[in-house]
Design a protein around this motif. Structure first.
Motif, PDB file in Angstrom:
ATOM      1  N   PRO A 197       0.836  -1.211   0.000  1.00 56.11           N
ATOM      2  CA  PRO A 197       0.000   0.000   0.000  1.00 56.11           C
ATOM      3  C   PRO A 197       0.864   1.253   0.000  1.00 56.11           C
ATOM      4  O   PRO A 197       1.978   1.273   0.529  1.00 56.11           O
ATOM      5  CB  PRO A 197      -0.794  -0.129   1.305  1.00 56.11           C
ATOM      6  N   PRO A 204      -0.403   8.061   0.919  1.00 56.87           N
ATOM      7  CA  PRO A 204      -1.052   9.038   0.039  1.00 56.87           C
ATOM      8  C   PRO A 204      -0.517  10.456   0.188  1.00 56.87           C
ATOM      9  O   PRO A 204      -0.847  11.319  -0.627  1.00 56.87           O
ATOM     10  CB  PRO A 204      -2.518   8.968   0.477  1.00 56.87           C
ATOM     11  N   LEU A 242      -6.302   6.298  -5.058  1.00 55.68           N
ATOM     12  CA  LEU A 242      -5.784   5.025  -4.577  1.00 55.68           C
ATOM     13  C   LEU A 242      -6.912   4.006  -4.513  1.00 55.68           C
ATOM     14  O   LEU A 242      -7.993   4.285  -3.990  1.00 55.68           O
ATOM     15  CB  LEU A 242      -5.135   5.184  -3.206  1.00 55.68           C
ATOM     16  N   ASN A 287      -7.050  -1.414  -1.650  1.00 52.88           N
ATOM     17  CA  ASN A 287      -6.263  -1.361  -0.407  1.00 52.88           C
ATOM     18  C   ASN A 287      -5.011  -0.506  -0.548  1.00 52.88           C
ATOM     19  O   ASN A 287      -3.973  -0.800   0.035  1.00 52.88           O
ATOM     20  CB  ASN A 287      -5.883  -2.779   0.058  1.00 52.88           C
ATOM     21  N   GLN A 288      -5.135   0.536  -1.367  1.00 54.13           N
ATOM     22  CA  GLN A 288      -4.068   1.514  -1.578  1.00 54.13           C
ATOM     23  C   GLN A 288      -2.857   0.946  -2.302  1.00 54.13           C
ATOM     24  O   GLN A 288      -1.800   1.563  -2.336  1.00 54.13           O
ATOM     25  CB  GLN A 288      -3.631   2.180  -0.266  1.00 54.13           C
ATOM     26  N   LYS A 289      -3.023  -0.222  -2.931  1.00 56.81           N
ATOM     27  CA  LYS A 289      -1.928  -0.800  -3.710  1.00 56.81           C
ATOM     28  C   LYS A 289      -1.989  -0.394  -5.184  1.00 56.81           C
ATOM     29  O   LYS A 289      -1.039  -0.645  -5.929  1.00 56.81           O
ATOM     30  CB  LYS A 289      -1.946  -2.334  -3.619  1.00 56.81           C
ATOM     31  N   LEU A 349      -2.564   2.755  -7.902  1.00 54.18           N
ATOM     32  CA  LEU A 349      -2.584   4.205  -8.076  1.00 54.18           C
ATOM     33  C   LEU A 349      -3.124   4.523  -9.463  1.00 54.18           C
ATOM     34  O   LEU A 349      -2.570   4.086 -10.469  1.00 54.18           O
ATOM     35  CB  LEU A 349      -1.174   4.775  -7.923  1.00 54.18           C
ATOM     36  N   ALA A 378       2.848   2.806   2.700  1.00 55.33           N
ATOM     37  CA  ALA A 378       2.101   3.257   3.873  1.00 55.33           C
ATOM     38  C   ALA A 378       2.805   2.907   5.170  1.00 55.33           C
ATOM     39  O   ALA A 378       2.593   3.561   6.199  1.00 55.33           O
ATOM     40  CB  ALA A 378       0.706   2.644   3.841  1.00 55.33           C
TER      41      ALA A 378
END
Length: 651
Positions: free
Chosen positions: A169, A172, A193, A196-198, A200, A225
């Protein structure tokens, strides 16, 4: 009997005591890779992310209780695991997708775990923390993007969107400073994102410039993260064609006329003021070119016929040019390649090339004879020009350039260096017109054997192989640069032209189709090649000048190649014309029509114009539209006699 009962009692008591020594299942050892996890609850630190957890117990384990008795979490989030009973007493635990970077992990061993003899486990939680891993880009997609075999990415949508997937992740907070898009313009970017913020997602606030090279760059400021470090990443890509035309849309006929009119200006407005001859190129000053001026002579016919100038204006210019040619340097009747437009003196083309150039002379004479056929002998001024052209034509000593009847025509002769240039004119190339005119000369003709032996190499000019599914009758593989099919056929009509070696209409059609098919195949993965973006011939390029062809493909497209093939490939050439004019617009369009060449891969566009590239555009488009120049040149009875002498049929 009492003794026996006493012994049995002792045995029972001993066995019961042995069982009470191990009343429960014990965890003897826990490790991650080769690092031991403390069993007292102390946190093991800096565990690598790719390690397997191993648990060794005091007894053989019941396989049915293993999978449901082991749990692994990171910062309270359960992780998917795979458990395997590696041996009777040892469990191997693998985190699917790896351990989580820079987090404290809890490994729970539940009391549901049992041994094969039913002994239970009291339960325990072990803890360890992991290293911060390296953040990497696992995959990237560009909206609309097409990846060529060499890895270049083209046709990315102008409404830019890219999606990058990472192994961890992302943080941000530093996206704005870490992501850069550079190119001819740099729009504001927006970020989102996902997953799971992986993942972009990057978008541009405004459309990117079409047919341009950009670079998407992620700097080391990007981080995960959980503090994962990033070493940087970048990818070049090229945008797609803007579907909106750069100029107002014209009818096809109006567009052809506009191209002819603007191209004509090179020979009219930019002609040398003293001589009227065509300058070699836009920066040539006093350097005028013999062959290019032959094209210019014919262009004046088109100018009159299309209403760009009056007939009187053309007569005045022809009078100026022909008067200059009468007094300019000649060598056994042949003009040099370059001439000083003020003085008429030779400008050496190279160190030893300071004499007659027979190929340039042939291109000039082709123009003169076409003009002669256009002139009206009943008009005094025009009859005078007809006579002057006759004299110039008859004074060319074509037979001299056989170098004492050696069996082949030679390109150069110099009063200072003789035949040292030593370049025979052997086919197949742009020089068929040289042999046709040499055989047609009423004063200095060559023998047919010189044509067969010197030009045709006794049949050696034949090819007969197939390229991109198209059979090529003559010449080098893939046909060579397209000017081979243009220069000799500005006046010489190929539509019914045949001899023992080839059908020349078929030759030129196949050559042009192979040239276009090469752009479609794009074996070297250059950017932007397509059915509409094609044309390989001699021209300027980003490093100088080269005879571009399918066998010498440098990523350079030269508009004259496709446009001068209009008679042979009208559909394909019209497609190219529309692309050049509407898609590229003023990148290649200027005061004299299309600039010489461009390379989309290198984002290079010529600002040059060359006489030998401008001339075939206006002339071959006219032959496509009206066959005017073909019909004029083929009126010449001496040319017809020369074709007969060489064994051609042409009707």
């Amino acid at each position: 009997m009492k003794l026996l009962l006493f012994c049995l009692g002792l045995l029972f008591l001993f066995t019961a005591c042995r069982e009470d020594e191990n009343p429960e299942l014990l965890l003897l050892e826990a490790s991650v890779g080769n690092l031991e996890i403390p069993l007292d609850g102390t946190v093991l630190e800096q565990v690598p992310l790719d390690r397997t957890i191993s648990l060794r117990f005091s007894e053989n384990l019941d396989p049915a209780t293993v999978a449901g008795s082991i749990r692994l979490s990171a910062e309270g989030q359960a992780l998917q695991i795979n458990t395997n009973l590696a041996s009777g007493q040892t469990i191997a635990v693998q985190a699917l997708g790896g351990l989580q970077s820079g987090q404290i992990h809890q490994l729970e061993i539940l009391s549901s775990l049992k041994s094969t003899r039913g002994t239970g486990y009291v339960g325990k939680t072990l803890s360890f923390s992991t290293q911060s891993g390296a953040l990497t880009v696992e995959s990237v997609t560009f909206s609309g993007g097409e990846t060529l075999p060499n890895g270049r990415i083209q046709n990315v949508n102008l409404a830019f969107e890219a999606q990058l997937n990472f192994n961890f992740p992302l943080d941000p907070n530093n996206l704005q400073s870490a992501v850069k898009l550079t190119g001819p313009d740099s729009p504001v970017l927006t970020f989102e994102l996902l997953e799971n913020q992986k993942t972009l997602r990057i978008r541009s606030s405004t459309p990117l410039l079409d047919l341009s090279k950009f670079r998407l760059q992620l700097t080391e400021a990007l981080s995960g993260a959980n503090g994962e470090k990033f070493s940087g990443w970048e990818q070049e890509f090229y945008t797609a064609v803007d579907p909106d035309p750069k100029f107002p849309v014209l009818s096809d006929e109006a567009l052809l006329t506009k191209v002819q009119e603007y191209t004509f200006r090179y020979f009219w407005d930019f002609a040398h003021p003293a001589s009227g001859m065509a300058r070699e190129r836009i920066t040539s000053g006093n350097t005028v070119t013999a062959g290019g001026s032959g094209f210019g002579l014919m262009a004046l016919i088109v100018g009159v016929d299309r209403g760009f100038i009056t007939r009187a204006q053309a007569i005045a210019r022809w009078t100026q040019i022909i008067g200059f040619l009468e007094t300019a340097d000649r060598f056994h009747g042949a003009w040099p390649h370059w001439i000083n437009g003020e003085t008429g003196k030779t400008i050496p083309f190279s160190a030893k090339d300071n004499g007659g150039d027979l190929v340039e002379t042939a291109l000039l004479v082709q123009g003169l004879l076409t003009v002669q056929a256009y002139l009206d002998p009943s008009v005094g001024a025009e009859k005078s020009l007809i006579d002057k052209i006759t004299t110039l034509w008859q004074e060319v000593e074509w037979d001299w350039y056989t170098k004492n009847d050696s069996g082949v025509l030679y390109w150069h002769w110099s009063p200072d260096f003789g035949w040292e240039m030593n370049l025979p004119i052997s086919g197949y190339n742009e020089s068929l017109i040289v042999y046709v005119l040499a055989a047609s000369s009423p004063t200095h003709p060559i023998a047919k054997s010189t044509y067969d032996q010197g030009w045709a190499k006794n049949g050696g000019i034949k090819n007969g192989k197939s390229f991109y599914g198209k059979t090529l009758p003559l010449g080098v593989d893939y046909g060579g640069p397209l000017f081979f099919s243009h220069y000799s056929f500005l006046g010489l009509d190929p539509r019914k032209l045949r001899d023992q070696y080839a059908d020349y209409w078929e030759q030129n059609v196949q050559h042009s189709l192979i040239n276009q098919a090469h752009a479609v195949a794009n074996p070297k993965s250059f950017v932007g090649y397509s059915e509409a973006n094609w044309g390989f011939t001699a021209s300027d390029n980003q490093q100088g000048y080269s005879a571009h062809s399918p066998s010498n493909d440098l990523g350079v497209i030269t508009p004259t190649a496709a446009l001068s093939s209009f008679p042979y490939t009208p559909v394909e050439s019209l497609s190219a014309l529309r692309f050049f004019y509407y898609s590229l617009g003023d990148r290649i369009w200027g005061e004299y029509g299309f600039h010489d060449a461009y390379n989309l891969t290198d984002s290079w566009y010529a600002d040059s114009y060359l006489a030998i590239d401008q001339g075939p555009i206006i002339l071959m488009i006219e032959n496509h539209r009206s066959a005017l120049l073909w019909e004029l040149f083929m009126k010449n009875t001496e040319v017809k006699a020369g074709l007969d002498r060489l064994g051609f049929s042409y009707q």
